[in-house]
Design a protein around this motif. Structure first.
Motif, short mmCIF file in Angstrom:
data_model
loop_
_atom_site.label_atom_id
_atom_site.label_comp_id
_atom_site.label_asym_id
_atom_site.label_seq_id
_atom_site.Cartn_x
_atom_site.Cartn_y
_atom_site.Cartn_z
N ALA A 237 -3.80 44.32 43.95
CA ALA A 237 -4.13 45.96 44.29
C ALA A 237 -2.80 46.45 42.97
O ALA A 237 -3.34 47.61 42.59
N TYR A 238 -1.97 46.69 43.91
CA TYR A 238 -0.25 47.66 42.27
C TYR A 238 -1.10 47.10 40.77
O TYR A 238 -1.36 48.16 39.97
N GLU A 239 -1.84 46.18 40.33
CA GLU A 239 -1.64 45.68 39.33
C GLU A 239 -2.83 46.68 38.61
O GLU A 239 -3.51 47.21 37.75
N ASN A 240 -3.67 47.20 39.69
CA ASN A 240 -4.94 47.72 39.34
C ASN A 240 -4.67 48.97 39.27
O ASN A 240 -5.75 49.47 39.85
N SER A 241 -3.42 49.45 40.51
CA SER A 241 -3.18 51.05 40.79
C SER A 241 -2.73 52.06 38.77
O SER A 241 -3.07 52.73 39.19
N PHE A 242 -2.96 51.03 38.03
CA PHE A 242 -2.08 51.52 37.16
C PHE A 242 -2.89 52.40 36.56
O PHE A 242 -3.96 52.56 36.13
N PRO A 243 -2.53 53.58 35.66
CA PRO A 243 -3.59 54.38 35.07
C PRO A 243 -4.74 53.69 33.59
O PRO A 243 -3.86 52.65 32.97
N ARG A 244 -5.60 53.53 33.67
CA ARG A 244 -6.52 52.85 32.45
C ARG A 244 -6.21 53.11 30.91
O ARG A 244 -6.65 53.12 30.16
N ASN A 245 -4.80 52.87 30.96
CA ASN A 245 -4.18 53.29 29.53
C ASN A 245 -4.15 52.08 28.73
O ASN A 245 -4.58 50.27 29.46
N ALA A 246 -3.93 51.67 27.20
CA ALA A 246 -3.91 50.46 26.15
C ALA A 246 -2.72 50.84 25.79
O ALA A 246 -1.89 51.62 25.42
N ALA B 2 2.47 45.91 32.59
CA ALA B 2 1.34 45.31 32.97
C ALA B 2 0.72 44.56 31.70
O ALA B 2 -0.31 44.58 32.64
N MET B 3 1.43 45.20 31.20
CA MET B 3 0.40 45.40 29.55
C MET B 3 0.39 43.65 28.61
O MET B 3 -0.52 43.00 28.06
N GLY B 4 0.87 42.62 29.41
CA GLY B 4 1.29 41.39 28.21
C GLY B 4 2.17 41.80 27.71
O GLY B 4 2.60 42.67 26.70
N GLN B 5 2.46 40.31 27.06
CA GLN B 5 3.07 40.42 25.45
C GLN B 5 2.42 39.05 24.84
O GLN B 5 2.51 37.99 25.31
N ASP B 6 2.58 39.83 23.85
CA ASP B 6 2.02 38.19 22.71
C ASP B 6 2.78 37.32 22.33
O ASP B 6 2.59 36.13 22.20
N ALA B 7 4.13 37.38 22.12
CA ALA B 7 4.76 36.60 22.45
C ALA B 7 5.15 35.45 23.16
O ALA B 7 5.63 34.21 22.79
N MET B 8 4.93 35.95 24.22
CA MET B 8 4.84 34.95 25.34
C MET B 8 3.40 34.26 25.89
O MET B 8 3.30 33.29 26.79
N LYS B 9 2.12 34.72 25.63
CA LYS B 9 1.22 34.69 25.62
C LYS B 9 1.12 35.23 26.85
O LYS B 9 -0.43 34.18 27.60
N ALA B 10 1.31 35.94 27.23
CA ALA B 10 1.56 36.56 28.82
C ALA B 10 0.13 37.41 28.69
O ALA B 10 0.64 38.56 28.40
N PRO B 11 -0.52 37.58 29.64
CA PRO B 11 -1.73 38.28 29.95
C PRO B 11 -1.30 39.74 30.22
O PRO B 11 -0.42 39.48 31.30
N ARG B 12 -2.35 40.75 29.65
CA ARG B 12 -2.11 41.71 30.13
C ARG B 12 -2.91 41.61 32.35
O ARG B 12 -3.98 41.13 32.34
N LEU B 13 -2.09 42.05 32.61
CA LEU B 13 -2.58 41.90 34.07
C LEU B 13 -3.51 44.02 34.18
O LEU B 13 -4.39 43.95 35.71
N ALA B 14 -2.74 44.70 33.93
CA ALA B 14 -3.21 46.27 34.28
C ALA B 14 -4.75 46.28 34.36
O ALA B 14 -5.23 46.31 33.23
N ASN B 15 -4.86 46.90 35.69
CA ASN B 15 -6.97 47.22 35.55
C ASN B 15 -7.96 45.88 34.71
O ASN B 15 -9.20 46.45 34.93
N ILE B 16 -7.66 44.61 35.09
CA ILE B 16 -8.57 44.22 34.18
C ILE B 16 -9.56 43.54 35.80
O ILE B 16 -10.57 42.53 35.80
N GLY B 17 -9.19 43.59 36.52
CA GLY B 17 -9.73 43.65 38.24
C GLY B 17 -9.16 42.50 39.38
O GLY B 17 -8.48 42.11 39.50
N TYR B 18 -8.79 43.77 40.68
CA TYR B 18 -8.67 43.18 41.97
C TYR B 18 -8.45 41.73 41.74
O TYR B 18 -7.66 41.35 42.21
N VAL B 19 -9.88 41.40 42.63
CA VAL B 19 -11.00 40.66 42.81
C VAL B 19 -10.93 39.50 41.78
O VAL B 19 -9.76 38.45 42.40
N TYR B 20 -10.36 39.17 40.42
CA TYR B 20 -10.20 38.20 39.50
C TYR B 20 -8.69 37.88 39.69
O TYR B 20 -8.30 36.65 39.59
N ILE B 21 -7.93 38.95 39.75
CA ILE B 21 -5.85 38.73 39.88
C ILE B 21 -6.03 38.21 41.31
O ILE B 21 -5.07 36.92 41.51
#
Length: 262
Positions: free
Chosen positions: A118-127, A62-81
């Motif tokens: 919830a799943y996307e915000n359960s990943f370890p907080r990596n980058a 869930a870290m996103g892909q620049d080539a597709m302009k697809a955003p990172r979703l991991a750990n950006i915020g449950y409520v926001y997603i």
């Protein structure tokens, strides 16, 4: 009418966003989220084929892909997603990049949206940071990080700055280096570069309008093209904390209020 203070605006924003999340922090009640269902949809899509695997565009972590302009979703915020998926489903936000998120969100139930968030915000907080050197080699214009850091941390205000040039600091809402202010404001630090550029441009041009109280449109209104790529350059690489800050960042503010089923 007297302007709302930042605190009052934040409180209103919290109340509005929590309606979308189905979680009430005020009375301590909790909704159930099923991480197994969220993981299944994220990795495989829905069995009936109505929803493709989220990982196809957003990556297996869930870290996103620049080539597709697809955003990172991991750990950006449950409520926001949850809010964004709901906005897509209700056509309050339009996917003008891939032209598919509105249809995908409509095929998700309210519970599916919560489970995914919830799943996307359960990943370890990596980058997994954007590779700016590779993007530049491929022809993408990259900004100057030091200029972006000034706008992110301090904005552009003060004596001598014309009203048409004023910009609020990103940290006022999104926290140090854009690391997020859960549950109100999402993490924008370490977001994918191309997505940041696209969304800041959309906010500025008002082609994206699902920001509570028009906050992001007001902030982005006075940003130039160079401002946008400078901010995106800095934010895409920004650490959550530094030796001078040192604050430990978690992502459990809202998750700990939920009844998690695995």
């Amino acid at each position: 009418m007297r302007k709302l203070s930042n605190l009052a605006m934040a409180c209103l924003g919290t109340a509005a966003m929590l309606v979308f999340s189905g979680a009430s922090l005020a009375d301590g009640s909790a909704v159930s989220v099923n991480l197994t269902n969220g993981k299944s949809i994220f990795e495989n899509g829905k069995p009936d084929g109505s929803v493709p695997a989220c990982a196809t565009c957003h990556g297996d972590k869930a870290m996103g892909q620049d080539a597709m302009k697809a955003p990172r979703l991991a750990n950006i915020g449950y409520v926001y997603i949850v809010k964004q998926l709901t906005n897509f489903a209700e056509d309050k936000r339009t996917d003008n990049i891939m032209q598919q998120m509105n249809g995908i969100a409509k095929a998700l139930s309210e519970q599916d949206r919560r489970d995914l968030a919830a799943y996307e915000n359960s990943f370890p907080r990596n980058a997994e940071l954007s590779d700016l050197n590779q993007l530049k080699t491929d022809g993408t214009k990259i900004g100057e990080a030091y200029k972006g850091s000034i706008l992110v941390r301090y904005g552009r205000n003060g004596p001598g700055v014309a009203e048409k040039d004023r910009v609020s600091a990103c940290t006022s809402c999104h926290g140090f280096n854009g690391r997020g202010a859960d549950p109100v404001y999402p993490k924008i630090g370490q977001q994918k570069y191309t997505y940041l550029v696209a969304q800041l441009t959309n906010w500025r041009d008002a082609t994206r309008t699902n920001d509570p109280m028009g906050q992001m449109r007001k902030v982005a209104h006075n940003l130039s093209d160079d401002d946008i790529i400078d901010v995106a350059t800095f934010l895409s690489q920004a650490p959550d904390s530094t030796s001078g800050d040192g604050m430990e960042i978690g992502n459990q503010t809202v998750l700990e209020k939920l009844k998690v089923v695995r």
